[in-house]
Design a protein around this motif. Structure first.
Motif, short mmCIF file in Angstrom:
data_model
loop_
_atom_site.label_atom_id
_atom_site.label_comp_id
_atom_site.label_asym_id
_atom_site.label_seq_id
_atom_site.Cartn_x
_atom_site.Cartn_y
_atom_site.Cartn_z
N THR A 140 0.86 -1.19 0.00
CA THR A 140 0.00 0.00 0.00
C THR A 140 0.90 1.23 0.00
OG1 THR A 140 -0.15 0.02 2.41
CG2 THR A 140 -1.88 -1.14 1.22
N PHE A 141 0.53 2.23 -0.81
CA PHE A 141 1.28 3.48 -0.88
C PHE A 141 0.43 4.49 -1.62
CE2 PHE A 141 2.44 0.90 -4.50
CZ PHE A 141 2.34 1.77 -5.57
N GLN A 142 0.91 5.73 -1.66
CA GLN A 142 0.25 6.81 -2.41
C GLN A 142 1.33 7.67 -3.05
OE1 GLN A 142 -2.23 9.48 -0.18
NE2 GLN A 142 -3.01 10.53 -1.98
N PHE A 143 1.21 7.85 -4.37
CA PHE A 143 2.15 8.65 -5.12
C PHE A 143 1.51 9.98 -5.48
CE2 PHE A 143 3.79 10.01 -9.30
CZ PHE A 143 5.12 10.23 -8.97
N TYR A 144 2.15 11.07 -5.09
CA TYR A 144 1.71 12.44 -5.37
C TYR A 144 0.25 12.60 -4.95
CZ TYR A 144 1.50 16.95 -7.75
OH TYR A 144 1.35 18.29 -8.03
N ARG A 145 -0.59 13.15 -5.86
CA ARG A 145 -1.99 13.35 -5.56
C ARG A 145 -2.87 12.26 -6.15
NH1 ARG A 145 -4.69 17.06 -7.52
NH2 ARG A 145 -3.40 17.90 -9.19
N PHE A 146 -2.26 11.19 -6.62
CA PHE A 146 -3.05 10.07 -7.12
C PHE A 146 -3.73 9.35 -5.96
CE2 PHE A 146 -0.11 10.84 -10.57
CZ PHE A 146 -0.85 10.59 -11.71
N PRO A 147 -4.79 8.64 -6.25
CA PRO A 147 -5.45 7.89 -5.16
C PRO A 147 -4.52 6.84 -4.57
CG PRO A 147 -6.88 8.07 -7.09
CD PRO A 147 -5.54 8.56 -7.51
N PRO A 148 -4.71 6.50 -3.28
CA PRO A 148 -3.91 5.44 -2.67
C PRO A 148 -4.09 4.12 -3.40
CG PRO A 148 -5.06 6.69 -0.98
CD PRO A 148 -5.62 7.14 -2.29
N VAL A 149 -3.06 3.32 -3.41
CA VAL A 149 -3.04 2.06 -4.16
C VAL A 149 -2.85 0.91 -3.17
CG1 VAL A 149 -1.75 0.68 -5.84
CG2 VAL A 149 -2.16 3.10 -6.27
N THR A 150 -3.67 -0.10 -3.32
CA THR A 150 -3.50 -1.38 -2.64
C THR A 150 -3.30 -2.44 -3.71
OG1 THR A 150 -4.88 -0.70 -0.77
CG2 THR A 150 -4.51 -3.05 -1.07
N THR A 151 -2.12 -3.03 -3.77
CA THR A 151 -1.79 -3.97 -4.83
C THR A 151 -2.47 -5.31 -4.59
OG1 THR A 151 0.16 -4.82 -3.70
CG2 THR A 151 0.43 -2.83 -5.04
N PRO A 152 -2.57 -6.15 -5.62
CA PRO A 152 -3.05 -7.52 -5.40
C PRO A 152 -2.06 -8.31 -4.55
CG PRO A 152 -3.14 -6.90 -7.73
CD PRO A 152 -2.33 -5.84 -7.04
N ARG A 153 -2.48 -9.45 -4.10
CA ARG A 153 -1.60 -10.33 -3.32
C ARG A 153 -0.50 -10.85 -4.21
NH1 ARG A 153 -4.35 -14.90 -1.91
NH2 ARG A 153 -2.85 -15.43 -0.31
N LEU A 154 0.72 -10.83 -3.68
CA LEU A 154 1.91 -11.27 -4.40
C LEU A 154 2.57 -12.38 -3.60
CD1 LEU A 154 3.35 -7.73 -5.19
CD2 LEU A 154 1.94 -9.13 -6.69
N GLN A 155 2.82 -13.49 -4.25
CA GLN A 155 3.46 -14.62 -3.57
C GLN A 155 4.96 -14.53 -3.73
OE1 GLN A 155 1.55 -18.30 -4.00
NE2 GLN A 155 3.25 -19.54 -3.24
N LEU A 156 5.67 -14.91 -2.66
CA LEU A 156 7.13 -14.93 -2.68
C LEU A 156 7.60 -16.28 -3.23
CD1 LEU A 156 7.86 -13.30 0.80
CD2 LEU A 156 7.62 -12.21 -1.42
N VAL A 157 8.32 -16.21 -4.32
CA VAL A 157 8.78 -17.42 -5.03
C VAL A 157 10.28 -17.30 -5.20
CG1 VAL A 157 8.57 -18.78 -7.14
CG2 VAL A 157 6.57 -17.62 -6.22
N SER A 158 10.98 -18.39 -4.91
CA SER A 158 12.43 -18.40 -5.09
C SER A 158 12.76 -18.41 -6.58
CB SER A 158 13.04 -19.61 -4.38
OG SER A 158 12.46 -20.81 -4.87
N THR A 159 14.01 -18.14 -6.89
CA THR A 159 14.41 -17.97 -8.29
C THR A 159 14.34 -19.26 -9.10
OG1 THR A 159 16.71 -18.29 -7.58
CG2 THR A 159 15.89 -16.03 -7.78
N ASP A 160 14.22 -20.43 -8.46
CA ASP A 160 14.06 -21.68 -9.21
C ASP A 160 12.60 -22.01 -9.46
OD1 ASP A 160 13.38 -22.11 -6.66
OD2 ASP A 160 14.62 -23.89 -6.33
N ARG A 161 11.71 -20.98 -9.42
CA ARG A 161 10.29 -21.11 -9.71
C ARG A 161 9.58 -22.08 -8.77
NH1 ARG A 161 8.69 -20.00 -15.93
NH2 ARG A 161 10.20 -18.34 -16.31
#
Length: 1354
Positions: free
Chosen positions: A594-615
């Motif tokens: 979650t963050f807010q850039f300048y005067r744009f509306p606040p953003v809540t990103t979708p869920r992101l899974q942590l995956v190691s580099t070997d997929r």
């Protein structure tokens, strides 16, 4: 019982509501005379027949409708019988007069009249019943007395009892209450007016006391004539001056033992006696005639040996003596007059006072005052000089000083030693005389000297007591009579502000220099994962460059760039963990940002899974960087569908749609601000931490595009329970230490920042990098999210287009009238009709109407509705008839709205429209040219229908805003005149034009803007939605209310910039109190350079009016603090508000806006021991639907839950959640527990566990030395002997599992035998000293013994 005691007890009254006295100083009291004449109507016949022995009584009370509070004392009339005189109704004559005075001149203060009937009972007794009541208002909307010129009035009565006014649903005024029923054909005839002669006896009659003229007021002469009303024209009795000399107070068994016992109860190690005071005043049984005199008593042993102390001094070796004499000039020879004595002790800390009276330099210190004894002496008329000995009173007995008085405990030494109840509390003895043996000048000088002594040291403020030093609750709340007229000597002086809490530093997350901690091999694997390229406007990849040195940008180079458009790209790549951070808390499986850039509306990103580099999913603790991969709704990874990893967000900033001058503000925002990013656990919904990155690398400095790589520390801030301020050293400038705040690094976030220059003429959303990029928003374009997340853009055409609309689309009433005779026709029938019609024109019309019917105009029942006239095509012969009927309806509609339309057209001719783009906290200034269209002069009244838009009345403020906006129009002094209703007026000469300055400023976060920020649709910052627009009407009226001009202000709320975010977790339904230290003003972004006059004063405003937010200055040159007091809601509510910080007096534009989140959690206090398991249970309540939930904790190493996996929470059911707490460190600590719906990822419940952990008893201590900086560690052994005769099972645990491991976590040893415990010490990377505890617990996990090993890493 004496006369004084009888009068005092008969006139005890209830005080007004406490909030009335705190609001403001009491004004001059207003005297009233109320005549209750007769009761007339059906109220007299409700209980019994007329003349059957039924009698009636009127009762009068004072009532505060604002706080639902009765106060004063109820006055009762005499009993009167009702009589009937046909043809009139029943009537009961009273003709009684009531006097009173009050300073509560508020429209909510009223007098309540109750009608009480007394009838006989079957057993020969009598009963009292309430048969109605009425309300007499005392004041109008202001502080004026209600219509004093009117003589007689009829008071309408209501059914029931006046106790109904205490009901929570009672509203003021009475007309709003639907639960109160007026009693028909009944009223009370009365007269109410002010009575100025009563002001002469205010010193004898207490405030809010209702009294009849027939009652006796001590100090007044009887009335002349046969009226018997002594208050109609009151006459005062003559006063007698008396003197009190050689006054001694003896406390039993002795003064030393009494004070020693008193200090024992007050914790004598911290408190000593500072002063002994005696309050002496004349009381007439109703109130103090004058404010009591305050004198200082000293122990008799401290008096000079040569002083003349009279013959009683030999018996008063252990007594308190008065060195001067007291003159009482207000004494009256009346049996109810008495002299009141109140003995008061003043305490302070021993470190401050040293047991002696302090000098004037100690006036800033807190003190505590306690009343210990009191007495009243009623002189016998006719007696001259005499010696008086009085017993002192203490305890819970009511006294004239209205204070709680100390009582000697029954088990104390003094109670056991004293013989005789009359001297148990002590005695006061003095000599009284009415004829002075000395000159009055000498007596006055002595009295003045005594008063001067009482001022050294001065009376401390009662609001600052010793609660913070010794925990003593202050009992005395008034030095004198609460009804006395306030004077300059009675006003308490406020002490300098000293905060009760240590301020927390307002320094947010430090935007680090993006130090890269990964090895080259790890970086190669990370960038080889297939992240999408960022393309410039030539569709060429943008290479990663090193960030430039901060602070080296050139603003002129940015403004001269031909590529004024900016496409800001945020590319989130991976999230890694530190070696030491892996043990601080649980490592998440999925995250969202979650963050807010300048005067744009606040953003809540979708869920992101942590995956190691070997997929594969992330495993182990050695992975430093794990890729961020989006999770689909079904739980699968997008990477599995051959899509690129990471998350890419884009912002389009088009200068064509920015406000004038905003392009420079945007560049300044990039140069000076940081972007704060919050990382959340996607499964537990717990806050992982926050990171901050400087935005200055986004400045292109003439380049086509820039791209930089950053590795940010994700840290979390833990607030421990608040500590109190122990001294002024903690508040000294530069000595701030953020006590109770702990910052821990939880991981590292890898991201790329890019800025692609665009030509404003060709600027459009493009280059989204495939279907995996998210276009967040653009200035000037409206974007909606599609299934593939590729936006559909509506580009501006550059011109203004107006579409003609039909009357049925404009007016709902006309549309309803045209539909009133139309049957519903299905769309299938219309399609068949279009095929059957052979005429091409009719086919075309049918298709048009068919499209309108399917385009969203639906009937209320859900069936499609066709256009008017279409259903008659089913019968072509009815077409002319329907057409004629439609025209008649339209003609009637036009006649109906003709007058309104003409008025609207005339209003539009004098209406001007002004559009304001409102931002939270920023004042929007503009001027309106007002012209007098008449050939005569006029005084124009300006009316504004919204509080956020105001006329600037102060010429200094007007000049300030003109300097900010570079306006060259003149400023006129004393331009406006304020009416009584505070509406500004301006004088205009014939055909004159003046400029009216306006200011629009809002401090409330617009709900429409908040809704747009959290919705799925992204809105443009250059254009506001129709639902967000707010219209404000300003009317310029001449005499008679005729408008000469109208101004319509169109307010379009815009999102604002958030400079810093604070997040607090607090128990539900409690107040959060925080003191935040403001940083130095010159370090705040946006502050002007070279402000004259040194450091400016800072001002704050909060977006929530229910939150107390103010700045506190500790003095010249000292830092400033922000004090917050926020009321928390129920769990799991999150309260969000903003605080704007200003450096100018007129609050033109905030230099910073802070965002606050208050998470309300259910509080659970746990008292436990370090290393020992404490078991508890929580009660879970189900919601309306069954849910599959799971409990997550912020410290899984110290808190265990059962069940520890997902389980079913039944609907509206109750289930226990068992927890086990095993803290590792002693002290206070917060642990968070969330109950989350694992299917919808919603927060069901949340708890805040407040741990109070004590250190276990250390039975053995060891010390070893180990090398630091690597190595293989060290193996050691210790022995443990089972002290029990039977075999026992033991478990081992430690407070530092990262430094110590056991060979076996549990062992069993026979009774009395010795067991060897194997220890493995891990190497430490740093040099220092660590204390490691080894806890040996029994089979129930209770601590048996604890060993301490001090490890020296060298």
């Amino acid at each position: 019982m004496g006369e004084w005691d009888r009068v005092f007890r008969q006139h005890l009254a209830l005080p007004p509501h406490p909030q009335r006295g705190r609001a403001r100083p009491p004004p001059r009291s207003t005297a009233f005379r109320c005549v209750l004449k007769y009761l007339h109507g059906a109220a007299l016949s409700q209980v019994g027949e007329i003349g059957s022995g039924v009698e009636y009584q009127l009762r009068l009370s004072l009532f505060d409708a604002t706080y639902h509070h009765f106060f004063g004392r109820t006055w009762r009339s005499s009993w009167r019988a009702a009589g009937a005189a046909p043809p009139r109704s029943a009537r009961a004559a009273f003709n009684e007069v009531v006097y009173f005075h009050t300073s509560l001149n508020h429209p909510g203060i009223a007098a309540v009249v109750e009608v009480v009937v007394m009838g006989g009972k079957g057993d020969g007794g009598s009963q009292h019943l309430s048969c109605g009541f009425g309300i007499i208002p005392l004041f109008h909307g202001g502080s004026e007395v209600t219509d004093p010129a009117t003589e007689d009035r009829a008071l309408k009565l209501y059914h029931g009892t006046p106790r109904a006014l205490l009901h929570p649903r009672f509203q003021d005024p009475v007309e709003k209450n639907k639960y109160m029923t007026v009693m028909e054909k009944s009223h009370l005839q009365y007269a109410l007016k002010s009575h100025q002669p009563l002001e002469a006896i205010f010193h004898l009659l207490p405030e809010n006391l209702l009294i009849s003229g027939l009652q006796t007021v001590p100090g007044l002469l009887p009335a002349r004539g046969d009226t018997g009303d002594c208050l109609q024209k009151p006459r005062l009795m003559k006063t007698v001056t008396c003197y009190l000399e050689r006054l001694f107070i003896r406390l039993y068994p002795s003064l030393e033992e009494f004070e020693e016992e008193l200090l024992d109860l007050l914790n004598s190690d911290q408190v000593v006696v500072r002063e002994r005071r005696l309050h002496v005043g004349v009381h007439n049984g109703l109130r103090f005639v004058r404010a009591p005199q305050v004198t200082v008593l000293v122990p008799e042993a401290e008096l000079s040996p040569g002083g003349s102390r009279g013959p009683l001094c030999c018996r008063c070796r252990q007594a308190l003596a008065l060195r001067s004499r007291i003159q009482l000039s207000e004494m009256v020879p009346h049996p109810a007059f008495g002299v009141c004595f109140q003995l008061e002790y003043v305490f302070c800390s021993m470190g401050r006072a040293g047991g002696k009276a302090l000098s004037g330099s100690a006036r800033g210190e807190a003190a505590d005052m306690r009343s210990v004894r009191w007495a009243v002496w009623s002189p016998v008329p006719g007696t001259g000089d005499t010696e008086v000995v009085l017993p002192l009173h203490g305890g819970a007995r009511r006294g004239p000083c209205r204070a709680l008085v100390y009582q000697t405990p029954l088990s104390s030494r003094s109670s056991r030693q004293v013989r005789g109840k009359h001297v148990e509390s002590g005695t006061v003895q003095f000599h009284v005389s009415t004829v002075s043996e000395e000159h009055l000048v000498t007596a006055a000088e002595i009295l003045c000297k005594d008063r001067d002594e009482s001022k050294q040291p001065p009376t401390p403020s009662l609001s600052q007591t010793l609660q913070q030093d010794a925990g003593i609750t202050h009992l005395e709340a008034d030095l004198g009579s609460p009804d006395a007229e306030p004077c300059a000597s009675d006003q308490l002086r406020a002490l300098p502000f000293t905060p009760l809490q240590l301020p927390m530093a307002a320094v947010g997350l430090q935007a680090c220099s993006s130090r890269v901690s990964l090895s080259r091999a790890s970086l190669a694997r990370l960038h080889a994962a297939g992240f999408p390229d960022i393309l410039d406007y030539n569709q060429e990849p943008v290479e990663i460059s090193e960030p430039v040195e901060l602070g080296s940008f050139n603003l002129r180079l940015e403004e001269a760039d031909p590529l004024q458009g900016n496409e800001i790209v945020l590319q989130f790549l991976a999230f890694g963990r530190d070696a030491q951070g892996s043990t601080e808390g649980p490592w998440p499986r999925t995250v969202f940002l979650t963050f807010q850039f300048y005067r744009f509306p606040p953003v809540t990103t979708p869920r992101l899974q942590l995956v190691s580099t070997d997929r594969g999913p992330a495993t182990g603790l050695a992975v430093l960087a794990q890729l961020l991969v989006r999770v689909n709704e079904d739980g699968t990874l997008m990477w599995c569908l051959a899509g690129p990893p990471g998350l890419q967000l884009k912002y389009m900033v088009d200068p064509a749609f920015l406000r004038p001058g905003e392009q420079r503000w945007f560049l300044r925002y990039l140069a000076e601000h940081s972007l704060q990013i919050d990382v959340w656990d996607g499964d537990s919904l717990l806050h992982v931490g926050s990171a901050a990155v400087k935005l200055e690398p986004l400045l292109r400095q003439g380049q086509r595009a820039v791209r930089t790589y950053h590795e940010l520390e994700v840290a979390t801030t833990e607030y421990e329970p608040d500590g109190t301020v122990m001294g002024r050293e903690a508040l000294r400038h530069g000595a701030l230490r953020p006590l109770g705040v702990r910052v821990a690094v939880r991981g590292r976030l890898h991201l790329c920042l890019a800025n692609v220059g665009e030509n404003p003429l060709l600027m459009r959303p493009k280059g989204l990098g495939g279907a995996r990029s998210i276009f967040v928003g653009a200035l000037g374009t409206a974007v909606s999210w599609g299934p593939s997340l590729v936006p559909r853009c509506s580009l501006p055409t550059g011109g203004r287009t107006a579409w003609a609309r039909r009357l049925v689309d404009v007016d709902n009433e006309l549309e309803a009238a045209l539909r009133s005779r139309q049957p519903e026709v299905s769309l299938d029938t219309l399609a068949t009709l279009s095929e059957a019609v052979s005429t091409h024109w009719l086919q075309h019309m049918v298709l048009v109407w068919l499209h309108e019917g399917a385009g969203g105009r639906r009937a209320r029942a859900g069936a499609p509705v066709v256009a008017p006239g279409l259903w008659f095509l089913l019968s072509w012969q009815g077409w002319p008839k329907q057409r004629t009927w439609d025209l008649q309806v339209i003609n009637a509609y036009r006649d109906h709205i003709k007058g309104e339309s003409i008025y609207q057209m005339l209003s539009q001719a004098i209406t001007a429209t002004r559009t304001v783009h409102a931002v939270l906290g920023t004042a929007e200034f503009f001027e309106f040219a007002l012209k007098n269209p008449y050939s005569v002069q006029h005084t124009v009244t300006i009316e504004v229908d919204h509080p956020e838009l105001s006329v600037i009345l102060d010429p200094r403020e007007w000049r300030h805003f003109k300097e900010l906006t570079k306006s060259v129009t003149p400023v006129e002094e004393d331009m406006f005149h304020l009416r009584d209703d505070l509406k500004p007026q301006v004088y205009l000469r014939p055909s004159e034009t003046v400029r009216i300055p306006f200011k629009y400023q809002t401090f409330s976060a617009d709900p429409a803007v908040v809704a747009a920020q959290v919705g799925t649709d992204t809105h443009s910052l250059g254009k506001s939605g129709a639902k967000q627009t707010k219209l404000i009407q300003v009317s310029f009226q001449v005499s008679g209310g005729k408008p000469i001009a109208l101004l319509r202000v169109k307010v379009e709320p815009q999102p604002h910039v958030v400079d810093q975010t604070f997040r607090f977790y607090h128990p539900e339904l409690t107040f959060l109190k925080k003191t935040i230290r403001l940083p130095p003003w010159h370090t705040l972004p946006g502050t002007p350079v070279g402000v004259p006059g040194g450091q400016p004063e800072m001002f704050v405003r909060c977006s929530d009016p229910d939150i107390i937010c103010e700045t506190k200055s500790l003095g010249p040159g000292e830092p400033q603090d922000i004090f917050l007091k926020v009321a928390g809601g129920p769990s799991p509510q999150i309260k969000k508000f903003f605080v704007a910080i200003y450096t100018d007096t007129w609050l033109a534009a905030p230099v910073q806006i802070w965002q606050f989140y208050l998470h309300s959690l259910q509080r659970l206090d746990v008292a436990c021991t370090a290393g020992q398991l404490t078991r508890l249970s929580l009660l879970l309540r189900g919601t309306a639907a069954p849910r599959r939930v799971q409990a997550f904790t912020s410290h899984p190493q110290e808190l265990e839950v059962d069940p520890n996996g997902a389980f079913l929470l039944p609907a509206n059911g109750i289930q226990d959640l068992y927890i086990g707490v095993r803290p590792r460190r002693a002290g206070s600590k917060f642990i968070y527990l969330n109950l989350v719906d694992v299917e919808s990822h919603q927060l069901v419940s949340s708890w805040l566990l407040c741990l109070s952990c004590r250190q276990p008893l250390i039975s053995k201590a060891f010390e070893i030395s180990l090398p630091a900086g690597g190595g293989r560690g060290c193996n050691k052994r210790i022995t443990y002997t089972n002290p029990y005769p039977s075999p026992r099972l033991y478990f081992l645990c430690t407070n530092r599992p990262d430094l110590l491991q056991f060979k076996e976590d549990s062992f069993e040893v026979a009774g009395g035998e010795v067991y060897t415990i194997g220890l493995r010490f891990a190497p430490s990377p740093t040099v220092g000293e660590e204390e490691i505890l080894i806890h040996i617990n029994d089979h129930e996990d209770k601590n048996e013994e604890t060993f301490c090993v001090k490890v020296l890493y060298q």
